[in-house]
Design a protein around this motif. Structure first.
Motif, PDB file in Angstrom:
ATOM      1  N   ARG A  32      22.615  19.558  52.360  1.00 12.59           N
ATOM      2  CA  ARG A  32      23.298  20.758  51.849  1.00 12.59           C
ATOM      3  C   ARG A  32      22.448  21.540  50.856  1.00 12.59           C
ATOM      4  O   ARG A  32      22.425  22.770  50.908  1.00 12.59           O
ATOM      5  CB  ARG A  32      24.630  20.392  51.195  1.00 12.59           C
ATOM      6  CG  ARG A  32      25.739  20.162  52.207  1.00 12.59           C
ATOM      7  CD  ARG A  32      27.039  19.857  51.530  1.00 12.59           C
ATOM      8  NE  ARG A  32      26.951  18.518  50.913  1.00 12.59           N
ATOM      9  CZ  ARG A  32      27.852  18.024  50.090  1.00 12.59           C
ATOM     10  NH1 ARG A  32      28.907  18.720  49.751  1.00 12.59           N
ATOM     11  NH2 ARG A  32      27.697  16.808  49.603  1.00 12.59           N
TER      12      ARG A  32
ATOM     13  N   THR B 106      20.874  18.803  58.179  1.00  9.96           N
ATOM     14  CA  THR B 106      21.925  19.828  58.081  1.00  9.96           C
ATOM     15  C   THR B 106      22.506  20.060  59.468  1.00  9.96           C
ATOM     16  O   THR B 106      23.727  20.087  59.646  1.00  9.96           O
ATOM     17  CB  THR B 106      21.357  21.145  57.504  1.00  9.96           C
ATOM     18  OG1 THR B 106      20.807  20.886  56.222  1.00  9.96           O
ATOM     19  CG2 THR B 106      22.440  22.202  57.403  1.00  9.96           C
TER      20      THR B 106
ATOM     21  N   THR C 228      26.204  18.761  60.450  1.00 14.01           N
ATOM     22  CA  THR C 228      27.125  19.845  60.813  1.00 14.01           C
ATOM     23  C   THR C 228      27.722  19.581  62.189  1.00 14.01           C
ATOM     24  O   THR C 228      28.937  19.697  62.383  1.00 14.01           O
ATOM     25  CB  THR C 228      26.396  21.206  60.779  1.00 14.01           C
ATOM     26  OG1 THR C 228      25.918  21.439  59.455  1.00 14.01           O
ATOM     27  CG2 THR C 228      27.327  22.334  61.191  1.00 14.01           C
TER      28      THR C 228
ATOM     29  N   LEU D 201      28.745  16.829  57.186  1.00 11.37           N
ATOM     30  CA  LEU D 201      27.896  17.500  56.207  1.00 11.37           C
ATOM     31  C   LEU D 201      28.363  17.276  54.775  1.00 11.37           C
ATOM     32  O   LEU D 201      27.543  17.099  53.875  1.00 11.37           O
ATOM     33  CB  LEU D 201      27.803  19.000  56.500  1.00 11.37           C
ATOM     34  CG  LEU D 201      26.828  19.787  55.622  1.00 11.37           C
ATOM     35  CD1 LEU D 201      25.411  19.242  55.747  1.00 11.37           C
ATOM     36  CD2 LEU D 201      26.865  21.267  55.992  1.00 11.37           C
TER      37      LEU D 201
END
Length: 161
Positions: A103, A120, A124, A129
């Motif tokens: 993040r 990421t 995701t 995340l």
């Protein structure tokens, strides 16, 4: 006797490196070598879809030390096996740091910011995340434990011969 001394010195070096890694120090020579295997992992899995292609980087950091460890264990070279397992643990700590960065993205990326952060994307896609730091820290600790166990086994292998 000379071989035992050399192995003991290498084990001492691994202990010092482990202590410094535990303290958060970076070793660019080692990290640059690991980056080669990270990128090779992307290349190995590039034909298996985007998710596996991205995952391939961290996979490469695990896969290659395991292959080398397997090579040494089949030859009953237990000390070299322990060094390869130490390298595996060190790679796992790096993967944990990379995961925890998903993040905040403060780590420099090889392709720059435009290349995208592997974890990421992966977190995701999997809906994880918001857990990047927890998963990354857990992974880092696994790496530390692997390093400690490998050094203990390396010491044992020196003493038992």
């Amino acid at each position: 006797m000379f071989t035992k001394i050399l192995k003991s010195l290498l084990l001492l070096l691994l202990i010092v490196l482990s202590y410094k890694i535990y303290g958060g120090e970076n070793f660019y020579l080692l990290q640059n070598a690991n980056l080669t295997f990270h990128e090779a992992g992307h290349t190995l899995l590039m034909f298996f879809g985007n998710f596996l292609h991205v995952l391939g980087g961290s996979f490469g950091q695990i896969f290659f030390p395991v292959i080398f460890a397997f090579y040494f264990i089949t030859r009953q070279d237990y000390f070299s096996f322990s060094v390869m397992i130490w390298w595996l643990g060190e790679n796992i700590t790096e993967i944990g740091i990379y995961m925890a960065d998903a993040r905040i993205q403060i780590l420099p990326l090889l392709g720059g910011d435009k290349s995208g952060h592997d974890w990421t994307f992966l977190f995701t896609k999997t809906g994880l995340l918001s857990y990047d730091v927890v998963i990354g820290n857990f992974t880092w600790w696994i790496g530390i434990i692997v390093m400690i166990l490998s050094m203990a086994y390396g010491g044992y292998s020196i003493l038992k011969k």
